[in-house]
Design a protein around this motif. Structure first.
Motif, PDB file in Angstrom:
ATOM      1  N   ARG A   1       0.828  -1.223   0.000  1.00 15.17           N
ATOM      2  CA  ARG A   1       0.000   0.000   0.000  1.00 15.17           C
ATOM      3  C   ARG A   1       0.860   1.271   0.000  1.00 15.17           C
ATOM      4  O   ARG A   1       0.350   2.340   0.340  1.00 15.17           O
ATOM      5  CB  ARG A   1      -0.893   0.000   1.240  1.00 15.17           C
TER       6      ARG A   1
ATOM      7  N   SER B   1      -0.467   4.365  -1.742  1.00 17.02           N
ATOM      8  CA  SER B   1      -1.555   5.138  -1.125  1.00 17.02           C
ATOM      9  C   SER B   1      -1.254   5.295   0.366  1.00 17.02           C
ATOM     10  O   SER B   1      -1.830   4.586   1.201  1.00 17.02           O
ATOM     11  CB  SER B   1      -2.892   4.431  -1.332  1.00 17.02           C
TER      12      SER B   1
ATOM     13  N   SER C   1      -4.045   5.549   3.130  1.00 17.22           N
ATOM     14  CA  SER C   1      -5.067   4.513   3.289  1.00 17.22           C
ATOM     15  C   SER C   1      -5.008   3.936   4.692  1.00 17.22           C
ATOM     16  O   SER C   1      -3.947   3.907   5.332  1.00 17.22           O
ATOM     17  CB  SER C   1      -4.849   3.406   2.257  1.00 17.22           C
TER      18      SER C   1
ATOM     19  N   PHE D   1      -2.356   1.097   5.168  1.00 15.61           N
ATOM     20  CA  PHE D   1      -0.973   1.551   5.264  1.00 15.61           C
ATOM     21  C   PHE D   1      -0.689   2.155   6.631  1.00 15.61           C
ATOM     22  O   PHE D   1       0.363   1.888   7.234  1.00 15.61           O
ATOM     23  CB  PHE D   1      -0.690   2.588   4.166  1.00 15.61           C
TER      24      PHE D   1
END
Length: 261
Positions: free
Chosen positions: A224, A227, A230, A233
């Motif tokens: 991840r 991003s 997110s 993450f």
């Protein structure tokens, strides 16, 4: 006079010529040069001695570290995996490369991040765990065969004896804690276990189970990374940072307790 043995009145007698021949043959045999197998045996004993094997282990590890510096496997994070490999075959190949890199002292967090970035969270976790167990097993076997006999007589200090006794008597439990605790270096734990009397199977089981949380956090973070806001993450970062912070606090408190004593 006869060359052979003659009998006189039931008593066996040996002729002087026969006796002289036998003495000459014995003298020639005793003065013959030593058999070459004696020299070969001495060379074999020297090459297989504990310190010779330990020297070989050091040379192998130095060569592995040099190869890592030359080939720079960390470029996988920027260049990606070779396009010729894909899917499960690529994950298996990465697991093998992962194991060899850990023997050569490549940091596992870097390899775990690369596994997640290359294969995603699930397949990356499986590949990284397989590589972790493989690399630990290779290091354990190398240390046990090439280093244990030479290093065990050096375990004379109080802390070294205590660590050796803990690993020898409670190997699985101790190694599981070492893998869960983020402050214990991976390679150091491998070779300490190899020098102890811990068995290979408990070592591998403890390594596989104890490495799951940390490896999963890095694999998810790598998957991840594109991003960074997110939830997955951020949770992965928290799972990486919190155990590290807890380990630092425990180590700091332990250090002050030892100073107090």
């Amino acid at each position: 006079m006869f060359d052979a043995t003659t009998r006189s009145g039931g008593t066996a007698t040996v002729s002087p010529r026969t006796t002289a021949t036998e003495l000459a043959a014995a003298a020639v045999g005793s003065s013959a040069p030593a058999s070459p197998t004696g020299f070969a045996a001495r060379v074999t004993r020297v090459l297989l001695s504990p310190w010779s094997r330990l020297s070989l282990l050091v040379a192998l590890l130095a060569a592995s570290a040099t190869a890592v510096l030359l080939f720079q496997p960390q470029q996988l994070l920027t260049n990606g995996w070779p396009p010729q490999l894909g899917g499960a075959a690529a994950a298996v190949a990465y697991a093998v490369a992962y194991g060899l890199c850990t023997v050569a002292f490549v940091p596992r967090p870097l390899l775990n991040l690369a596994a997640g970035a290359l294969f995603g969270a699930q397949l990356g976790l499986a590949s990284a765990l397989a590589g972790t167990v493989l690399g630990a097993g290779i290091a354990f076997c190398l240390g046990r065969v090439l280093g244990q006999e030479a290093l065990r007589p050096l375990l004379r200090g109080k802390w070294l004896k205590a660590a050796d006794g803990q690993l020898s008597r409670h190997g699985f439990r101790s190694m599981l804690a070492a893998r869960l605790f983020p402050g214990v270096p991976f390679a150091a734990a491998n070779y300490c276990a190899a020098v102890s009397r811990m068995g290979l199977l408990p070592f591998l089981l403890a390594t596989g189970l104890g490495s799951i949380p940390n490896t999963a956090a890095y694999a998810v973070a790598g998957a991840r990374a594109s991003s960074p806001t997110s939830p997955a993450f951020l949770i992965a970062l928290a799972c990486i940072a919190l155990p590290g912070l807890a380990g630092a606090v425990v180590a700091w408190r332990r250090r002050h307790q030892l100073r107090g004593h």
